[in-house]
Scaffold this active site. Structure first.
Site, mmCIF file in Angstrom:
data_model
loop_
_atom_site.group_PDB
_atom_site.id
_atom_site.type_symbol
_atom_site.label_atom_id
_atom_site.label_comp_id
_atom_site.label_asym_id
_atom_site.label_seq_id
_atom_site.Cartn_x
_atom_site.Cartn_y
_atom_site.Cartn_z
ATOM 1 N N LYS A 1 -50.156 4.700 15.227
ATOM 2 C CA LYS A 1 -49.550 5.400 14.089
ATOM 3 C C LYS A 1 -49.529 6.902 14.386
ATOM 4 O O LYS A 1 -48.666 7.369 15.113
ATOM 5 C CB LYS A 1 -50.283 5.029 12.808
ATOM 6 C CG LYS A 1 -50.096 3.544 12.467
ATOM 7 C CD LYS A 1 -50.800 3.135 11.215
ATOM 8 C CE LYS A 1 -50.428 1.731 10.783
ATOM 9 N NZ LYS A 1 -50.735 0.671 11.762
ATOM 10 N N HIS B 1 -54.499 4.467 8.692
ATOM 11 C CA HIS B 1 -53.545 5.441 8.163
ATOM 12 C C HIS B 1 -54.205 6.786 7.864
ATOM 13 O O HIS B 1 -53.573 7.675 7.299
ATOM 14 C CB HIS B 1 -52.874 4.892 6.900
ATOM 15 C CG HIS B 1 -51.908 3.794 7.182
ATOM 16 N ND1 HIS B 1 -50.571 4.014 7.439
ATOM 17 C CD2 HIS B 1 -52.084 2.451 7.271
ATOM 18 C CE1 HIS B 1 -49.963 2.862 7.657
ATOM 19 N NE2 HIS B 1 -50.854 1.900 7.565
ATOM 20 N N SER C 1 -52.391 1.728 2.702
ATOM 21 C CA SER C 1 -51.071 1.979 3.281
ATOM 22 C C SER C 1 -49.906 1.777 2.321
ATOM 23 O O SER C 1 -48.833 2.333 2.518
ATOM 24 C CB SER C 1 -50.866 1.084 4.508
ATOM 25 O OG SER C 1 -50.928 -0.285 4.134
#
Length: 399
Positions: free
Chosen positions: A246, A216, A188
């Protein structure tokens, strides 16, 4: 007046002052309204480059309607832990959808991605085991490893020679019942992708349990299906971990894998056993979001287009953007105080790009991390690049 312990007061005051002096104290900003491509903080409208809302789904109208309907039907809370009577039919549908999404036999949902790593690692590994962990793994992985009490053996970031040597030494020592290798799918802070094919090869050679945290990567890599799917390794990875906060745009986390592994987590992972289930509105919205990602790559493609555009612009201006392979684009400044100053000036000029310093990243590698999303327009990104150029030259970061 409340009297705190003198020892506590001295400890807190001294350490807070030290953080402020070193440029490591993080000021928390309050967003006034939705967390979209433009946000409002203290009445100022800002181009938002600090959100993990990769696909713009956190503010999606369809998901909002689905969530409202779920509240009307199920209420605002699940009412209990999953193992008593907190498992709604919505949770079952979500986990079936997640398994389909990740190409596995089963999946289990948790209250956060952080919870996943606390839950899954400690449910499988113990003091008689060893964990090979990438040096740049997320804090939740590190904490999950510590909780398990297994021997933690860090290997150099994405260094496959170092991983092989340490796996060989751990295996040949005969000290451990089980050995696991853990890596982020997408890292990340730098945006680089784990070398999963090589990791799987080493795992097969030394009989390692494989564990990938794709927080991610899900929704971002593999045409949205994630990093494991990107490499076609869904049948080779024991644990696929992901967040639902996310790219998915809501909240929560999940573990996907073989049926017996998921069955074990349902009876032995403590966050599942002792924490109330995800609320129905969130579960319904997540399920819809996952279906949207499975049905179309439109948002995924727009995310990558915007990411490539911003990355090229920053690089052309002369910023050090590292070696990112994803839309995550750091501007690496180095000095912590200068990093904080750079971020502050960007915000004053109209771009919200938060500084990231130690302990989130190693000392001397302070950065502003840019997270373009599918919801940004080219005009927004052009405006951001103009501000980056102005502030970068002002602070002598670029020429």
């Amino acid at each position: 007046m409340i009297q705190l312990s003198k020892v506590l007061n001295a400890f807190v005051d001294e350490n807070l002052q030290q953080l402020r002096t070193q440029g490591l104290y993080n000021e928390i900003d309050s967003v006034e309204g939705p967390n979209g491509p433009i946000i409002t903080i203290r009445g100022q409208q800002l181009i938002n480059l600090s959100s993990n809302n990769y696909l713009g789904l956190a503010t999606n109208d369809t998901l909002k309607e689905v969530a409202k309907k779920a509240i009307d039907k199920y209420g605002v809370g699940a009412g209990a832990v999953r193992t008593i009577n907190g498992t709604l039919d919505l949770h079952v549908k979500l986990e079936e959808k997640l398994a389909e999404f990740k190409g596995t036999k089963a999946a289990i949902s948790y209250q956060s991605g952080f919870n996943c790593n606390m839950a899954a690692i400690s449910a499988v590994m113990d003091k008689n085991d060893a964990i090979l962990s990438d040096q740049l793994n997320h804090a939740s992985i590190i904490d999950g490893c510590r909780l398990s009490k297994a021997k933690i053996i860090a290997y150099n970031h994405s260094d496959m020679n170092d991983l092989r040597e340490k796996a060989k030494a751990a295996k040949e020592s005969g000290l451990y019942n089980k050995i696991m290798v853990i890596t982020d799918g997408v890292f990340s802070m730098d945006g680089d992708i784990a070398k999963l094919p090589e990791i799987v090869e080493i795992a097969k050679e030394f009989d390692l349990i494989t564990y990938v945290d794709d927080a991610h990567g899900s929704g971002v890599t593999g045409k949205g299906k994630g990093t494991v799917k990107h490499f076609g390794l869904q049948n080779e990875i024991d644990f696929q971990i992901g967040t639902l906060s996310k790219a998915i745009g809501v909240v929560g986390g999940y573990v996907a894998g073989k049926q017996n592994v998921i069955d074990w987590l349902k009876v032995r992972s403590r966050p599942f056993l002792f924490s109330t289930a995800l609320p129905p509105a969130d579960v319904a919205a997540i399920t819809e979001a996952v279906q949207m990602i499975m049905d179309s790559t439109e948002l995924h493609d727009r995310l990558w287009e915007n990411g490539d555009y911003l990355k090229a612009g920053l690089q052309k201006l002369g910023f050090n953007i590292g070696h990112s392979e994803t839309p995550i684009t750091p501007c690496i400044i180095g000095d912590e105080t200068l990093t904080q100053q750079f971020s502050k000036r960007l915000i004053e000029e109209g771009v919200y790009a938060k500084s990231i310093v130690f302990p989130t990243v190693p000392k001397g590698t302070g950065r502003v991390r840019n997270m373009p999303t599918a919801a940004h327009t080219k005009e927004m990104l052009d405006d951001a690049l103009a501000i980056y150029e102005k502030v970068g030259k002002e602070l002598d970061i670029i020429k």
